[in-house]
Design an enzyme around this catalytic site. Structure first.
Site, PDB file in Angstrom:
ATOM      1  N   SER A 184     -16.176  19.026  -5.175  1.00  0.00           N
ATOM      2  CA  SER A 184     -16.924  19.032  -6.661  1.00  0.00           C
ATOM      3  C   SER A 184     -17.947  18.146  -6.738  1.00  0.00           C
ATOM      4  O   SER A 184     -18.944  18.244  -7.362  1.00  0.00           O
ATOM      5  CB  SER A 184     -16.042  18.905  -7.691  1.00  0.00           C
TER       6      SER A 184
ATOM      7  N   ASP B 282      -6.145  13.565  -5.039  1.00  0.00           N
ATOM      8  CA  ASP B 282      -6.217  11.838  -5.019  1.00  0.00           C
ATOM      9  C   ASP B 282      -4.771  11.197  -5.414  1.00  0.00           C
ATOM     10  O   ASP B 282      -4.319  10.189  -4.887  1.00  0.00           O
ATOM     11  CB  ASP B 282      -7.236  11.265  -5.895  1.00  0.00           C
TER      12      ASP B 282
ATOM     13  N   LYS C 132     -10.274  13.317   3.135  1.00  0.00           N
ATOM     14  CA  LYS C 132     -10.411  12.025   2.457  1.00  0.00           C
ATOM     15  C   LYS C 132     -10.575  10.746   3.404  1.00  0.00           C
ATOM     16  O   LYS C 132     -10.786  10.897   4.821  1.00  0.00           O
ATOM     17  CB  LYS C 132      -8.988  11.903   1.600  1.00  0.00           C
TER      18      LYS C 132
ATOM     19  N   ARG D 113      -4.878  12.439   4.676  1.00  0.00           N
ATOM     20  CA  ARG D 113      -3.706  11.980   3.768  1.00  0.00           C
ATOM     21  C   ARG D 113      -2.348  12.995   3.805  1.00  0.00           C
ATOM     22  O   ARG D 113      -1.300  12.689   3.585  1.00  0.00           O
ATOM     23  CB  ARG D 113      -4.036  12.093   2.262  1.00  0.00           C
TER      24      ARG D 113
END
Length: 413
Positions: free
Chosen positions: A163, A291, A318, A322
């Protein structure tokens, strides 16, 4: 390397300000005409990168405590060229690429860590369509030069990569001469971040309309940012670590959160309620909240029954992969967790054994998750590359110790 003892945490934590909203507020104030005051700012590495970027564009920024006074450039400052050091901040990079086209001359972007490997094809294609300069170096490090001005008009953009690209365009297009539209051609992930963007834009006088499905955004041109006195609210993505600690048996109180916040990571509250239930099997969709997935995975590892975390493909791009990092490090501590495609399948255990060396993967969210994991370990853990928390939460370790975390300072490198 630091050694963390398996102590319970107790006390009250005031969560830091929202990094996402601070990025946007600093940019809007920097583009405004006149003087803005931005309150409740924490100078993490990412926010410093955005502040320095706005200074490169001509804004004047003064800091006193947790308050910034910003005299915006108002697009009137003549610039011949500028360099933007994004450090490791994906937000800074992706917000600033289209913004840089508002100014004269080339802009050179540099950065560190994995930033140069994070996807930028959305902008590469967009610049190519408009015959604008877009030159990227051949090394893995970020080395990008752009030049030329975007035109107003109709844009088609994917919503399933990041985004941040859409936010970058929403920050830029209102300042162009003509009207523009953005049509989202795929499912829009991280819609909550777009809501934050629209909220901060509105606070600084920029109005953007969209349909109910967030498929089309209508942007009038010739708008101007208006200087404001703005207070940044508390950050749910950082609160997630302390709220997860609560669920894991640490009597920690969390202050500083807006219960009506538009932040997508406010979903942590309902996710933790789900993990606290007696359900034998749960499915949690991580598409909108990438996140907070590492700390959700930790909480799920100590919850009854089985949990599937699905739609996690964006975790791979990221600060670290992750998906792999979460599985590897929690497994090292004794969790039952495996990767299945772009999912994490977790079977709850009663405690983690600890007694292992784990690595943050130089990822701030991994480091903080592993700190909370230490509170439910039977033996101490040793954490490598703990200093990466400076990216988003520079005083995390001080706060951790204030509420009872015990760190062997002698082993800190």
């Amino acid at each position: 390397m630091i050694k963390i003892e398996p102590n319970k945490l107790k006390g009250t934590v005031t969560v830091p300000p929202s990094k996402s909203m601070a990025h946007r507020a600093v940019i809007c104030a920097g583009l405004a005409t006149g003087q803005s005051v931005i309150r409740n700012i924490q100078l993490s590495d990412d926010i410093i990168a955005t502040m320095e970027g706005m200074r490169a564009f001509g804004a004047t920024i003064e800091q006193a405590g947790n308050t910034l006074t910003i005299d915006g450039c108002g697009l009137e400052t003549a610039r011949t060229s500028q360099e933007i050091d994004c450090n490791e901040s994906g937000s800074t990079l992706r917000f600033f690429v289209p913004l840089a086209t508002l100014f004269e001359g080339p802009t050179h972007f540099v950065g560190r860590g994995k930033l140069g490997q994070r996807p930028l094809d959305t902008y590469r294609e967009l610049f190519s369509l408009q015959n604008l300069r877009y030159e990227s170096g051949s090394s893995e490090n970020l080395d990008l030069t752009i030049e030329g001005q975007l035109s107003s008009g109709n844009y088609e953009m994917r919503g399933d990569v990041s985004s941040q690209f859409i936010t970058g365009m929403l920050l830029t297009l209102p300042l162009l001469d003509g009207n523009s539209t953005i049509d989202i051609t795929t499912h829009l992930e991280s819609k909550g971040y777009i809501d934050l963007t629209l909220s901060v834009l509105s606070a600084f006088g920029i109005i953007i309309k969209h349909d109910d499905d967030y498929k089309t955004f209508e942007i009038k041109g010739n708008q101007r940012y208006q200087a404001q006195d703005y207070t940044v609210e508390g950050d749910y993505s950082q609160a997630a670590f302390w709220l997860s600690a609560q669920l894991l048996g640490n009597p920690v109180e969390v202050d500083g959160l807006d219960q009506e916040s538009l932040q997508g990571d406010r979903e942590i509250v309902s996710i933790l309620e789900q993990l606290h239930s007696d359900e034998e099997e749960r499915i949690i969709d991580g598409a909108q909240v990438p996140d907070i997935i590492p700390t959700v995975a930790l909480a799920a590892s100590l919850s009854k029954g089985k949990t599937k975390l699905i739609n996690l493909e964006r975790l791979r791009i990221k600060e670290s992969d992750r998906l792999v990092a979460t599985q590897k490090e929690l497994s090292a501590l004794g969790a039952h967790i495996e990767i299945v495609g772009d999912q994490l399948h977790i079977e709850g255990v009663s405690s983690l054994r600890g007694g292992a060396e784990v690595w943050s993967h130089k990822d701030h969210r991994m480091a903080m998750m592993l700190a909370v994991a230490s509170t439910v370990c039977e033996k101490p853990i040793q954490l490598k590359d703990s200093e990466c928390v400076k990216k988003s939460y520079p005083d995390f370790w001080e706060v951790f110790k204030e509420v009872g975390g015990e760190i062997n300072e002698r082993s800190m490198g």
